[in-house]
Design an enzyme around this catalytic site. Structure first.
Site, PDB file in Angstrom:
ATOM      1  CG  ASN A   1      74.779  55.487  30.240  1.00 22.44           C
ATOM      2  OD1 ASN A   1      73.858  56.246  30.527  1.00 22.44           O
ATOM      3  ND2 ASN A   1      75.794  55.870  29.471  1.00 22.44           N
TER       4      ASN A   1
ATOM      5  CE  LYS B   1      66.723  54.623  26.137  1.00 17.46           C
ATOM      6  NZ  LYS B   1      67.963  54.185  26.822  1.00 17.46           N
TER       7      LYS B   1
ATOM      8  CB  ALA C   1      59.157  50.034  21.238  1.00 14.11           C
TER       9      ALA C   1
ATOM     10  CB  ILE D   1      69.379  64.426  31.213  1.00 13.61           C
ATOM     11  CG1 ILE D   1      68.341  63.653  32.069  1.00 13.61           C
ATOM     12  CG2 ILE D   1      70.691  64.607  31.953  1.00 13.61           C
ATOM     13  CD1 ILE D   1      67.867  64.372  33.311  1.00 13.61           C
TER      14      ILE D   1
ATOM     15  CE1 TYR E   1      66.346  56.624  23.297  1.00 12.86           C
ATOM     16  CE2 TYR E   1      64.347  57.728  24.041  1.00 12.86           C
ATOM     17  CZ  TYR E   1      65.692  57.425  24.213  1.00 12.86           C
ATOM     18  OH  TYR E   1      66.370  57.936  25.300  1.00 12.86           O
TER      19      TYR E   1
HETATM   20  P1  NAD Z   1      74.996  60.412  25.058  1.00 12.30           P
HETATM   21  O1  NAD Z   1      74.679  60.370  23.611  1.00 12.30           O
HETATM   22  O2  NAD Z   1      76.070  61.332  25.529  1.00 12.30           O
HETATM   23  O3  NAD Z   1      75.394  58.964  25.588  1.00 12.30           O
HETATM   24  C1  NAD Z   1      75.059  57.776  24.928  1.00 12.30           C
HETATM   25  C2  NAD Z   1      76.337  56.975  24.749  1.00 12.30           C
HETATM   26  O4  NAD Z   1      76.010  55.700  24.219  1.00 12.30           O
HETATM   27  C3  NAD Z   1      77.323  57.650  23.769  1.00 12.30           C
HETATM   28  O5  NAD Z   1      78.597  57.705  24.359  1.00 12.30           O
HETATM   29  C4  NAD Z   1      77.298  56.726  22.567  1.00 12.30           C
HETATM   30  O6  NAD Z   1      78.528  56.691  21.859  1.00 12.30           O
HETATM   31  C5  NAD Z   1      76.971  55.400  23.227  1.00 12.30           C
HETATM   32  N1  NAD Z   1      76.443  54.417  22.284  1.00 12.30           N
HETATM   33  C6  NAD Z   1      75.519  54.586  21.312  1.00 12.30           C
HETATM   34  N2  NAD Z   1      75.328  53.440  20.643  1.00 12.30           N
HETATM   35  C7  NAD Z   1      76.145  52.522  21.228  1.00 12.30           C
HETATM   36  C8  NAD Z   1      76.435  51.151  20.970  1.00 12.30           C
HETATM   37  N3  NAD Z   1      75.842  50.470  19.968  1.00 12.30           N
HETATM   38  N4  NAD Z   1      77.328  50.531  21.761  1.00 12.30           N
HETATM   39  C9  NAD Z   1      77.940  51.192  22.770  1.00 12.30           C
HETATM   40  N5  NAD Z   1      77.756  52.489  23.036  1.00 12.30           N
HETATM   41  C10 NAD Z   1      76.852  53.136  22.266  1.00 12.30           C
HETATM   42  O7  NAD Z   1      73.643  60.738  25.787  1.00 12.30           O
HETATM   43  P2  NAD Z   1      73.131  60.447  27.275  1.00 12.30           P
HETATM   44  O8  NAD Z   1      71.939  61.303  27.442  1.00 12.30           O
HETATM   45  O9  NAD Z   1      74.229  60.497  28.252  1.00 12.30           O
HETATM   46  O10 NAD Z   1      72.610  58.951  27.148  1.00 12.30           O
HETATM   47  C11 NAD Z   1      72.810  57.972  28.165  1.00 12.30           C
HETATM   48  C12 NAD Z   1      71.542  57.148  28.305  1.00 12.30           C
HETATM   49  O11 NAD Z   1      70.531  57.971  28.850  1.00 12.30           O
HETATM   50  C13 NAD Z   1      70.998  56.608  26.980  1.00 12.30           C
HETATM   51  O12 NAD Z   1      70.537  55.279  27.168  1.00 12.30           O
HETATM   52  C14 NAD Z   1      69.844  57.540  26.711  1.00 12.30           C
HETATM   53  O13 NAD Z   1      68.881  56.969  25.850  1.00 12.30           O
HETATM   54  C15 NAD Z   1      69.345  57.778  28.100  1.00 12.30           C
HETATM   55  N6  NAD Z   1      68.469  58.933  28.313  1.00 12.30           N
HETATM   56  C16 NAD Z   1      68.912  60.191  28.080  1.00 12.30           C
HETATM   57  C17 NAD Z   1      68.062  61.265  28.302  1.00 12.30           C
HETATM   58  C18 NAD Z   1      68.472  62.689  28.050  1.00 12.30           C
HETATM   59  O14 NAD Z   1      67.610  63.604  28.149  1.00 12.30           O
HETATM   60  N7  NAD Z   1      69.720  62.969  27.754  1.00 12.30           N
HETATM   61  C19 NAD Z   1      66.762  61.051  28.785  1.00 12.30           C
HETATM   62  C20 NAD Z   1      66.356  59.749  29.020  1.00 12.30           C
HETATM   63  C21 NAD Z   1      67.224  58.696  28.793  1.00 12.30           C
END
Ligand code: NAD
Length: 255
Positions: A91, A159, A157, A188, A155
């Site tokens: 995640n 994803k 690419a 989200i 990003y």
């Molecule tokens: P978020 O920023 O709260 O969570 C991302 C987490 O990843 C954070 O806790 C961060 O510290 C951690 N992280 C970042 N780089 C890291 C690394 N090198 N090693 C370990 N941990 C690392 O945001 P979120 O929205 O909960 O993101 C979770 C996933 O969902 C991510 O992959 C994000 O790209 C994806 N996503 C989010 C959305 C959205 O709208 N929020 C939409 C599509 C996809």
């Protein structure tokens, strides 16, 4: 060691979707080994407290998904501490804005290394330590997974690569009864999307909500519950898929 029926590894578990997933697993009696990025502005103790309040068990470990040895250690600690590893959820993710013409190789490499390489490292470690019959999920995005997002080529690419990686893992591990799927979240509300510099920010999210058929952005818990379903036995015949959860945004008629 604390014996548990099921044990899940979740990266990025100190915030957003990862934290919501740790709580959702706790509510289903699944123990969690949660990775948190050292130095990130998220307190891993908050996740532990929420999991414990839900009656669950949680071991939070520092894990940078670009560091193979830390990811490997996390998977082996899951087995040492809880006796087994059944689910792995890749995640953790990084989001940065960068115009293509301005993007440095270092920015490109960092993004691919976290958002795509990180998924591979989590799944590789899990494949080594996971019980047969387990399940894996990685988090993609409608950015790249469906849409093109300007100023986010790196990003997008990374994803876009996630569902392909999951399909190949699904084929390779099917003989062991291990399933692998991707989720493709829409917009989200989490710390990532609330960042007004690299993402939409609070105002951008409110504006975007008007164009989402369900009339709102999604919650971290809604994605967590989808991930929990995909790893559970309720999804026992689902593998190699990419499941979109976006309130209807990507199937909206363009009229
Ligand atoms: P978020 O920023 O709260 O969570 C991302 C987490 O990843 C954070 O806790 C961060 O510290 C951690 N992280 C970042 N780089 C890291 C690394 N090198 N090693 C370990 N941990 C690392 O945001 P979120 O929205 O909960 O993101 C979770 C996933 O969902 C991510 O992959 C994000 O790209 C994806 N996503 C989010 C959305 C959205 O709208 N929020 C939409 C599509 C996809």
């Amino acid at each position: 060691m604390h014996a548990c029926d099921k044990v899940a590894l979740v990266t990025g578990a100190a915030s957003g979707i990862g934290q919501a997933l740790a709580v959702a697993y706790a509510q289903a009696g699944v123990a969690v080994v949660g990775g948190y990025l050292p130095g990130a502005p998220h307190d891993p103790a908050a996740t532990s407290a929420k999991v414990e309040a839900a009656g669950g068990q949680c071991l939070m470990l520092p894990v940078d998904v670009t560091r193979a040895e830390q990811v490997e250690e996390c998977a082996s600690r899951a087995v040492a501490h809880f006796g087994r590893l059944d689910y792995a959820v890749a995640n953790a993710g990084l989001l940065r804005q960068a115009a293509l013409a301005e993007m440095s190789d270092a920015q490109w490499t960092e993004m691919i290394d976290v958002d795509l390489g990180g998924v591979m490292r989590v799944f590789r470690a899990a494949a080594r330590h996971m019980a047969d019959g387990g399940a894996m999920v990685a988090v993609s995005s409608i950015a790249g997974g469906v849409y093109g997002w300007e100023q986010h080529v790196h990003y997008s690419a990374a994803k876009a690569g996630v569902p392909g990686l999951c399909r190949a893992v699904a084929m390779e591990l099917a003989p062991r009864g291990i399933r692998c799927n991707a989720v493709i979240p829409g917009l989200i509300e989490t710390p990532q999307s609330l960042d007004p510099v690299n993402s939409l920010g609070p105002e951008g999210l409110s504006r975007a909500a008007a164009g989402i058929p369900l009339g709102r952005v999604g919650s971290a818990r809604e994605i967590a519950l989808l991930i929990r379903f995909l790893t559970s036995d309720d999804a026992s015949y689902v593998t190699g898929q990419a499941v979109v959860a976006d309130g209807g945004l990507t199937v909206r008629w363009p009229g």
